[in-house]
Design a protein around this motif. Structure first.
Motif, PDB file in Angstrom:
ATOM      1  N   TYR A  85       0.811  -1.213   0.000  1.00  0.00           N
ATOM      2  CA  TYR A  85       0.000   0.000   0.000  1.00  0.00           C
ATOM      3  C   TYR A  85       0.849   1.270   0.000  1.00  0.00           C
ATOM      4  N   ARG A  86       2.040   1.231   0.607  1.00  0.00           N
ATOM      5  CA  ARG A  86       2.924   2.400   0.525  1.00  0.00           C
ATOM      6  C   ARG A  86       3.373   2.620  -0.909  1.00  0.00           C
ATOM      7  N   LEU A  87       3.740   1.551  -1.582  1.00  0.00           N
ATOM      8  CA  LEU A  87       4.178   1.665  -2.975  1.00  0.00           C
ATOM      9  C   LEU A  87       3.062   2.202  -3.872  1.00  0.00           C
ATOM     10  N   HIS A  88       1.822   1.975  -3.464  1.00  0.00           N
ATOM     11  CA  HIS A  88       0.667   2.473  -4.228  1.00  0.00           C
ATOM     12  C   HIS A  88       0.116   3.774  -3.646  1.00  0.00           C
ATOM     13  N   LYS A  89       0.914   4.405  -2.771  1.00  0.00           N
ATOM     14  CA  LYS A  89       0.603   5.729  -2.198  1.00  0.00           C
ATOM     15  C   LYS A  89      -0.673   5.760  -1.357  1.00  0.00           C
ATOM     16  N   ASN A  90      -1.100   4.616  -0.844  1.00  0.00           N
ATOM     17  CA  ASN A  90      -2.246   4.556   0.063  1.00  0.00           C
ATOM     18  C   ASN A  90      -1.665   4.507   1.479  1.00  0.00           C
ATOM     19  N   TYR A  91      -1.255   5.673   1.961  1.00  0.00           N
ATOM     20  CA  TYR A  91      -0.463   5.753   3.190  1.00  0.00           C
ATOM     21  C   TYR A  91      -1.240   5.375   4.447  1.00  0.00           C
ATOM     22  N   ALA A  92      -2.514   5.717   4.518  1.00  0.00           N
ATOM     23  CA  ALA A  92      -3.291   5.395   5.723  1.00  0.00           C
ATOM     24  C   ALA A  92      -3.405   3.880   5.891  1.00  0.00           C
ATOM     25  N   THR A  93      -3.681   3.179   4.801  1.00  0.00           N
ATOM     26  CA  THR A  93      -3.789   1.716   4.862  1.00  0.00           C
ATOM     27  C   THR A  93      -2.425   1.099   5.152  1.00  0.00           C
ATOM     28  N   ALA A  94      -1.395   1.633   4.520  1.00  0.00           N
ATOM     29  CA  ALA A  94      -0.040   1.126   4.761  1.00  0.00           C
ATOM     30  C   ALA A  94       0.324   1.255   6.233  1.00  0.00           C
ATOM     31  N   GLU A  95       0.075   2.430   6.794  1.00  0.00           N
ATOM     32  CA  GLU A  95       0.391   2.666   8.204  1.00  0.00           C
ATOM     33  C   GLU A  95      -0.367   1.699   9.108  1.00  0.00           C
ATOM     34  N   SER A  96      -1.618   1.436   8.788  1.00  0.00           N
ATOM     35  CA  SER A  96      -2.430   0.521   9.584  1.00  0.00           C
ATOM     36  C   SER A  96      -1.816  -0.882   9.616  1.00  0.00           C
ATOM     37  N   PHE A  97      -1.421  -1.390   8.449  1.00  0.00           N
ATOM     38  CA  PHE A  97      -0.827  -2.729   8.391  1.00  0.00           C
ATOM     39  C   PHE A  97       0.545  -2.763   9.072  1.00  0.00           C
ATOM     40  N   LEU A  98       1.320  -1.706   8.918  1.00  0.00           N
ATOM     41  CA  LEU A  98       2.641  -1.667   9.549  1.00  0.00           C
ATOM     42  C   LEU A  98       2.531  -1.614  11.065  1.00  0.00           C
ATOM     43  N   LYS A  99       1.541  -0.893  11.575  1.00  0.00           N
ATOM     44  CA  LYS A  99       1.298  -0.879  13.027  1.00  0.00           C
ATOM     45  C   LYS A  99       0.925  -2.281  13.519  1.00  0.00           C
ATOM     46  N   MET A 100       0.095  -2.985  12.749  1.00  0.00           N
ATOM     47  CA  MET A 100      -0.286  -4.349  13.136  1.00  0.00           C
ATOM     48  C   MET A 100       0.931  -5.276  13.123  1.00  0.00           C
ATOM     49  N   ALA A 101       1.811  -5.082  12.133  1.00  0.00           N
ATOM     50  CA  ALA A 101       3.027  -5.905  12.060  1.00  0.00           C
ATOM     51  C   ALA A 101       3.891  -5.682  13.292  1.00  0.00           C
ATOM     52  N   ILE A 102       4.027  -4.429  13.701  1.00  0.00           N
ATOM     53  CA  ILE A 102       4.834  -4.108  14.885  1.00  0.00           C
ATOM     54  C   ILE A 102       4.172  -4.648  16.153  1.00  0.00           C
TER      55      ILE A 102
END
Length: 194
Positions: A85-102
């Protein structure tokens, strides 16, 4: 400089075992990763139930180790979704998944690093610095966090210099330029070292 930055980013993408940002990703990738994630969650629940049914301390130790491995796999899958999602510039969704990963694995260097890249792309430089520093903290042997902080610092100096010149602050621009040159001189490796 531009060519070195491009080469660095390509090498970074290879190291993270992900396609470079300028390649067309398979549109089904999130669906595929989501399927793997569902299987991983099911495995975790099944193994966790096995832990509850055994009294053998040795077997409990083995099962706990498996649970940790499954959580690490879950973190990696969530990271891949965040990166997609970061590569596709959907930053809010990317951040959500990265927070879950952490949350799944607080020591997951790549998630902090990827989140830092997302923050940097959104010009949230202070937040990006914090995330790159956290990536360095959890994995000091991995150089990517150090390199990204260095590249970012150079970009910020250049951006400030360009703004000062554009706004007619020639004296301040000269000060920043002198600072940049001094920094470069002080941080350039000696030929004796190489």
């Amino acid at each position: 400089d531009e060519e070195n930055t491009k080469n660095y980013k390509t090498n970074r993408d290879i190291l993270l075992n992900q396609p470079p940002a300028d390649t067309n990703s398979d549109a089904t990738e999130p669906k595929t990763i989501a399927k793997h994630l569902a299987v991983t969650k099911h495995m975790y629940n099944t193994v966790e139930k096995n832990l509850a049914t055994t009294d053998d301390p040795e077997l409990q130790k083995i099962i706990r180790g498996k649970l940790v491995q499954i959580k690490h796999r879950e973190a990696w899958l969530l990271f891949r979704l965040g990166r997609y999602y970061r590569l596709h510039k959907n930053y809010a969704t990317a951040e959500s998944f990265l927070k879950m990963a952490i949350a799944s694995n607080p020591q997951h260097f790549a998630s902090y690093y990827e989140w830092g890249l997302a923050a940097e792309e959104q010009k949230q430089f202070e937040h990006a610095v914090v995330l790159f520093q956290k990536a360095i903290e959890v994995s000091p042997e991995t150089i990517l966090g150090y390199v990204e902080l260095g590249l970012m610092e150079g970009d910020i100096f250049l951006s400030v210099l360009q703004d000062l010149k554009r706004e007619g602050w020639t004296e301040k621009a000269a000060e920043v330029e002198a600072l940049m040159k001094e920094r470069t001189k002080n941080h350039r490796p000696s030929r004796d070292i190489i």
